[in-house]
Motif scaffolding. Structure first.
Motif, PDB file in Angstrom:
ATOM      1  N   THR A  65      15.047   7.255  10.218  1.00  0.00           N
ATOM      2  CA  THR A  65      14.158   6.520  11.104  1.00  0.00           C
ATOM      3  C   THR A  65      14.867   5.296  11.666  1.00  0.00           C
ATOM      4  N   ALA A  66      14.506   4.939  12.904  1.00  0.00           N
ATOM      5  CA  ALA A  66      15.032   3.718  13.511  1.00  0.00           C
ATOM      6  C   ALA A  66      14.116   2.532  13.236  1.00  0.00           C
ATOM      7  N   ASP A  67      12.941   2.794  12.647  1.00  0.00           N
ATOM      8  CA  ASP A  67      11.984   1.732  12.345  1.00  0.00           C
ATOM      9  C   ASP A  67      12.373   1.008  11.060  1.00  0.00           C
ATOM     10  N   THR A  68      11.731  -0.115  10.823  1.00  0.00           N
ATOM     11  CA  THR A  68      11.951  -0.857   9.576  1.00  0.00           C
ATOM     12  C   THR A  68      10.730  -0.722   8.662  1.00  0.00           C
ATOM     13  N   TYR A  69      10.074   0.417   8.746  1.00  0.00           N
ATOM     14  CA  TYR A  69       8.956   0.732   7.861  1.00  0.00           C
ATOM     15  C   TYR A  69       8.893   2.245   7.710  1.00  0.00           C
ATOM     16  N   PHE A  70       8.216   2.684   6.653  1.00  0.00           N
ATOM     17  CA  PHE A  70       8.117   4.127   6.407  1.00  0.00           C
ATOM     18  C   PHE A  70       6.830   4.407   5.645  1.00  0.00           C
TER      19      PHE A  70
ATOM     20  N   ASP B  14       0.852  -1.196   0.000  1.00  0.00           N
ATOM     21  CA  ASP B  14       0.000   0.000   0.000  1.00  0.00           C
ATOM     22  C   ASP B  14       0.884   1.241   0.000  1.00  0.00           C
ATOM     23  N   ASN B  15       0.752   2.116   1.006  1.00  0.00           N
ATOM     24  CA  ASN B  15       1.564   3.330   1.034  1.00  0.00           C
ATOM     25  C   ASN B  15       2.726   3.216   2.029  1.00  0.00           C
ATOM     26  N   PHE B  16       3.136   1.986   2.337  1.00  0.00           N
ATOM     27  CA  PHE B  16       4.251   1.771   3.257  1.00  0.00           C
ATOM     28  C   PHE B  16       5.413   1.082   2.547  1.00  0.00           C
ATOM     29  N   LEU B  17       6.638   1.486   2.922  1.00  0.00           N
ATOM     30  CA  LEU B  17       7.847   0.765   2.551  1.00  0.00           C
ATOM     31  C   LEU B  17       8.245  -0.096   3.749  1.00  0.00           C
ATOM     32  N   LEU B  18       8.528  -1.366   3.514  1.00  0.00           N
ATOM     33  CA  LEU B  18       8.878  -2.296   4.588  1.00  0.00           C
ATOM     34  C   LEU B  18      10.205  -2.970   4.262  1.00  0.00           C
TER      35      LEU B  18
END
Length: 249
Positions: free
Chosen positions: A82-87, A57-61
């Motif tokens: 970002t420190a997350d693994t999604y954006f 969808d509108n997320f990069l993983l």
């Protein structure tokens, strides 16, 4: 003659410079050699692995990259760390409907290590959802902003149109009657080409069989009904039903 020797691995510290020399050892027949000339070796750390990014969808993983302290997501001059693994791609406020953008995702190491990963380049298109409607052989859809044309693809054949509808029987006439096909509509424009990854919508189309010509009734003699011969010599159930009702009268 160049000789190769296997030696037990020595644990060297990253970013440390070492002085290395080689010596030929005594085999019992000769004395050991002097040490070779000295050369310097600096152990540098290996680059971080490149993130393997997927679009949902509108997320990069992406998965965690060992040794990464954070991740850099950038498009043009705009970037986020970002420190997350999604954006969430919606954070790029300059993105427009119907346009395609190249997004880079980089795994970042600790400062001064100079081992940031290579970039994973993602082609991302921002589109409204296509809604397909099929009425007999006429396929239609909603208009999408900033779209120059639409590619309608069936079984390796395709046609490009600027309208929001197409007659499949007219534009793709080689389809076999009675067979069912998967039809895909893809958005395109002159700036970014086709975006099948993000914009393709599919629908099933069954090409209809030819309809039998209606019989022409000629006469009724008592309980006997006469009609002109129908092409292909086929009778429909509805015609048989009419005959039964007439015979009862």
């Amino acid at each position: 003659m160049l000789k190769k020797f296997w030696a037990r691995a020595i644990e060297l510290m990253t970013n440390e410079e070492y002085s290395i020399q080689v010596q030929a050892l005594d085999s019992g027949k000769y004395k050991s050699s002097d040490l070779s000339n000295e050369f310097k070796y600096l152990k540098t750390p290996e680059k971080l692995e490149t993130p393997q990014v997927r679009v949902v969808d509108n997320f990069l993983l992406w998965d965690i990259v060992d040794g990464a302290r954070a991740y850099l997501v950038k498009e043009g001059d705009v970037s986020f760390e970002t420190a997350d693994t999604y954006f969430n791609v919606n954070r790029f406020l300059h993105f427009r409907q119907g346009m395609s953008y190249s997004i880079d995702v980089i795994a970042l190491a600790e400062p001064n290590q100079n081992i940031d990963s290579d970039s994973c380049d993602i082609n991302y298109g921002l589109f409204e959802k296509l809604v397909l409607d099929l009425n007999e052989s006429i396929l239609s859809w909603n208009e999408i902003p900033n779209t120059e044309y639409y590619r309608v693809a069936v079984e390796g054949n395709h046609v490009e149109v600027t309208d929001t509808s197409v007659d499949l029987d007219e534009y793709i006439p080689d389809l076999i009657k009675g067979n069912t096909y998967q039809v895909t509509v893809i958005l395109g424009n002159d700036e970014g080409g086709f975006y099948s990854t993000h914009s393709g919508e599919k629908i099933l189309y069954k090409k209809p069989l030819d309809k039998i010509k209606a019989p022409s009734v000629v006469d009724i003699e008592g309980t006997t009904l006469h009609w002109a011969e129908v092409e292909l010599h086929l009778l429909t159930k509805s015609l048989l039903a009419i005959m039964k009702r007439l015979s009862k009268n």
